[in-house]
Scaffold this motif. Sequence first.
Motif, short mmCIF file in Angstrom:
data_model
loop_
_atom_site.label_atom_id
_atom_site.label_comp_id
_atom_site.label_asym_id
_atom_site.label_seq_id
_atom_site.Cartn_x
_atom_site.Cartn_y
_atom_site.Cartn_z
N LEU A 323 4.63 -41.49 28.40
CA LEU A 323 5.46 -40.43 28.95
C LEU A 323 4.75 -39.52 29.94
CD1 LEU A 323 7.21 -39.34 25.62
CD2 LEU A 323 8.10 -40.89 27.37
N LEU A 324 3.43 -39.37 29.81
CA LEU A 324 2.70 -38.42 30.64
C LEU A 324 1.36 -39.02 31.07
CD1 LEU A 324 3.21 -35.14 28.55
CD2 LEU A 324 4.24 -35.64 30.79
N PRO A 325 0.82 -38.57 32.19
CA PRO A 325 -0.54 -38.98 32.56
C PRO A 325 -1.55 -38.40 31.59
CG PRO A 325 0.29 -37.32 34.08
CD PRO A 325 1.45 -37.71 33.21
N PRO A 326 -2.73 -39.00 31.45
CA PRO A 326 -3.68 -38.59 30.41
C PRO A 326 -4.09 -37.14 30.47
CG PRO A 326 -4.45 -40.56 31.57
CD PRO A 326 -3.20 -40.14 32.23
N GLU A 327 -4.16 -36.57 31.67
CA GLU A 327 -4.62 -35.19 31.79
C GLU A 327 -3.53 -34.17 31.49
OE1 GLU A 327 -3.10 -36.53 35.82
OE2 GLU A 327 -4.31 -37.39 34.19
N ALA A 415 10.10 -47.36 26.09
CA ALA A 415 10.15 -45.91 25.88
C ALA A 415 10.84 -45.24 27.06
CB ALA A 415 8.73 -45.36 25.73
N ALA A 416 11.58 -44.18 26.77
CA ALA A 416 12.28 -43.46 27.83
C ALA A 416 11.41 -42.33 28.35
CB ALA A 416 13.59 -42.90 27.30
N THR A 417 11.37 -42.16 29.65
CA THR A 417 10.67 -41.03 30.23
C THR A 417 11.58 -39.81 30.16
OG1 THR A 417 11.55 -41.41 32.44
CG2 THR A 417 9.55 -42.60 31.85
N PRO A 418 11.07 -38.61 30.46
CA PRO A 418 11.92 -37.41 30.41
C PRO A 418 13.12 -37.49 31.32
CG PRO A 418 9.61 -36.79 30.44
CD PRO A 418 9.65 -38.27 30.65
N THR A 419 13.06 -38.34 32.36
CA THR A 419 14.19 -38.46 33.28
C THR A 419 15.18 -39.53 32.83
OG1 THR A 419 12.99 -40.03 34.66
CG2 THR A 419 12.80 -37.70 35.21
N SER A 425 5.11 -50.13 31.97
CA SER A 425 4.53 -50.94 30.91
C SER A 425 3.81 -52.12 31.52
CB SER A 425 5.62 -51.44 29.96
OG SER A 425 6.51 -52.26 30.66
N GLY A 426 3.02 -52.79 30.64
CA GLY A 426 2.33 -53.97 31.11
C GLY A 426 1.42 -53.60 32.26
N GLU A 427 1.45 -54.40 33.32
CA GLU A 427 0.63 -54.13 34.49
C GLU A 427 1.13 -52.88 35.19
OE1 GLU A 427 -0.79 -56.66 38.33
OE2 GLU A 427 -0.26 -57.74 36.52
N GLY A 428 0.26 -51.94 35.45
CA GLY A 428 0.65 -50.69 36.09
C GLY A 428 1.03 -49.61 35.12
N ALA A 429 0.93 -49.89 33.81
CA ALA A 429 1.28 -48.87 32.82
C ALA A 429 0.26 -47.74 32.86
CB ALA A 429 1.32 -49.49 31.41
N ARG A 430 0.67 -46.54 32.42
CA ARG A 430 -0.25 -45.42 32.39
C ARG A 430 -1.41 -45.67 31.45
NH1 ARG A 430 4.52 -40.98 32.45
NH2 ARG A 430 4.46 -40.46 34.66
N LYS A 431 -2.56 -45.18 31.80
CA LYS A 431 -3.74 -45.34 30.96
C LYS A 431 -3.75 -44.28 29.88
CE LYS A 431 -6.53 -47.24 34.73
NZ LYS A 431 -7.76 -47.08 35.55
N ASP A 432 -4.47 -44.60 28.79
CA ASP A 432 -4.61 -43.60 27.75
C ASP A 432 -5.76 -42.66 28.10
OD1 ASP A 432 -7.01 -44.80 27.08
OD2 ASP A 432 -6.23 -45.80 25.30
N GLN A 433 -6.12 -41.79 27.17
CA GLN A 433 -7.07 -40.73 27.48
C GLN A 433 -8.53 -41.15 27.36
OE1 GLN A 433 -5.69 -37.50 24.92
NE2 GLN A 433 -4.66 -36.62 26.69
#
Length: 501
Positions: A323-327, A415-419, A425-433
Amino acid sequence: MTNRQYRRPAARAVAAVACLLSLACAACTGGSDDTPPPDGKGEARGPIVVASGLDVTGSGGVRQQLIEEWNRRPENKSQQAKLVELPGGADQQRSQLLGALQSGSARYDVVNLDITWIPEFAEAGLISPMPGTGTGTGTGTGSGSGDDDGADAVDLDFIKRVHATTVWKSRSYARPFNTDVGLLYYRPDLLTAAGIQTGRQPTAAWRWDDLYASVGTLALSPDRTDDRAGWTTQLKQYEGLTANAIEAFASAGVELADSEGRYTSSPEKLKKGLDELLDRARLGRIQPAALSSDETAALTDFAAGRAVFMRHWPYVYGALKALLPPEAYSVNRLPGFAVLGGQNLAVTADSPRAENARELVTFLTSRESERCLLDAGFAATRASAYSNDSRWPCWPRVAAALRTAGDSPEAAGTAATPTGTPAPSGEGARKDQGASARDAYRRTLSAALNEAVQRPRTPYYGAFTHVLQSHVHALLAARSPDSDAAATELDADLRDAFAGK
């Protein structure tokens, strides 16, 4: 949430936000005239059936993976296990299990019970005490050291407060499977934008006054709009409200019942707890929608930036990756007291495979299995899972399956984003922290579990939570809340509820 799980309060609402999960129908098989032949131990053959609620890690998630790991082992060829997921919310699952076990219409050998149900199922004689339990209350320190008072002869690696949820009237009726505890999530990006620098952001020593001070600063931000607030939580009339109320009561020094389920409060004490909760829910501090928010709604408001702080359960740490970028998010301990959630594994009293079922429970709650649960997003019940000790890693094949599931669109892409659009997901998915942040999160989670409080222990928990929710929600929704009158009325109804009237 705890729990959750929980419910675990948390486990019951995650599907709509974290992922779209498939629910397996519960096959409550009726009695049969054909009795399976016994195995080498004199026990009935046939699968060891484990009845459980929804796995928040998804269809084919970690619980199923652990069952499959048990089934793969050659020594278990004659005692295979099967996981049955019960449909519906926690209240429906509780009713299904009670009805099935009382009537004997279901062949469940192991039941995964919300921690608040243990006294009720134990008092009704539906689950068996675990072998080796004595007259104590479980003194495991979670460090593998200390004196055992006889309540649990297995080991002391279970976190003390978590293990205590398995005990009723000095006997342990289960093993802790996955736990839950309230945590404070926050948005460093939004705090920094409002002029609140890193040194003034949440720490383990934070009190509610510190949070209120930051909320006051946020209110002065020129970017603030009517739909933005300092913090949010779950105040809808359901179990999430009970968790929030118990946390407020505990912070005010209010206990509702003793370890035997006897009511111990009074109108004067209840007023202190209600005033504490009213203070937390004051307009201008809390997201107005919180009064109708469950876990999903609170998470959506937080991810959309409508709330900068959020009280939630551990599974959200993994869900926020989509849902959000790591920072843009972080987590710390909840100010004051946090309440426990989670589930415990118990062997049914009428199981014809009781010995095999206990062996399965031991495997599912082993050090290696608990590490798997933590890696998958649950809160583990053993202290060793949070340590850097490499002697008990997650079972290799389970770990590989979890990595594959975590990289797949089915696991992350629904998963649904806030919008409202699908999360990457998969390739290009957001990285974890990253590893450092994950280690810090686990230390935070471990510390929170070691200081958490329980909800009341009573075989009448269903009646108790219904009474508490109805009174507290009405008070929070009132234009001019009268905590004196509410405390007097709540006291009378709680006395009846704890007495089983």
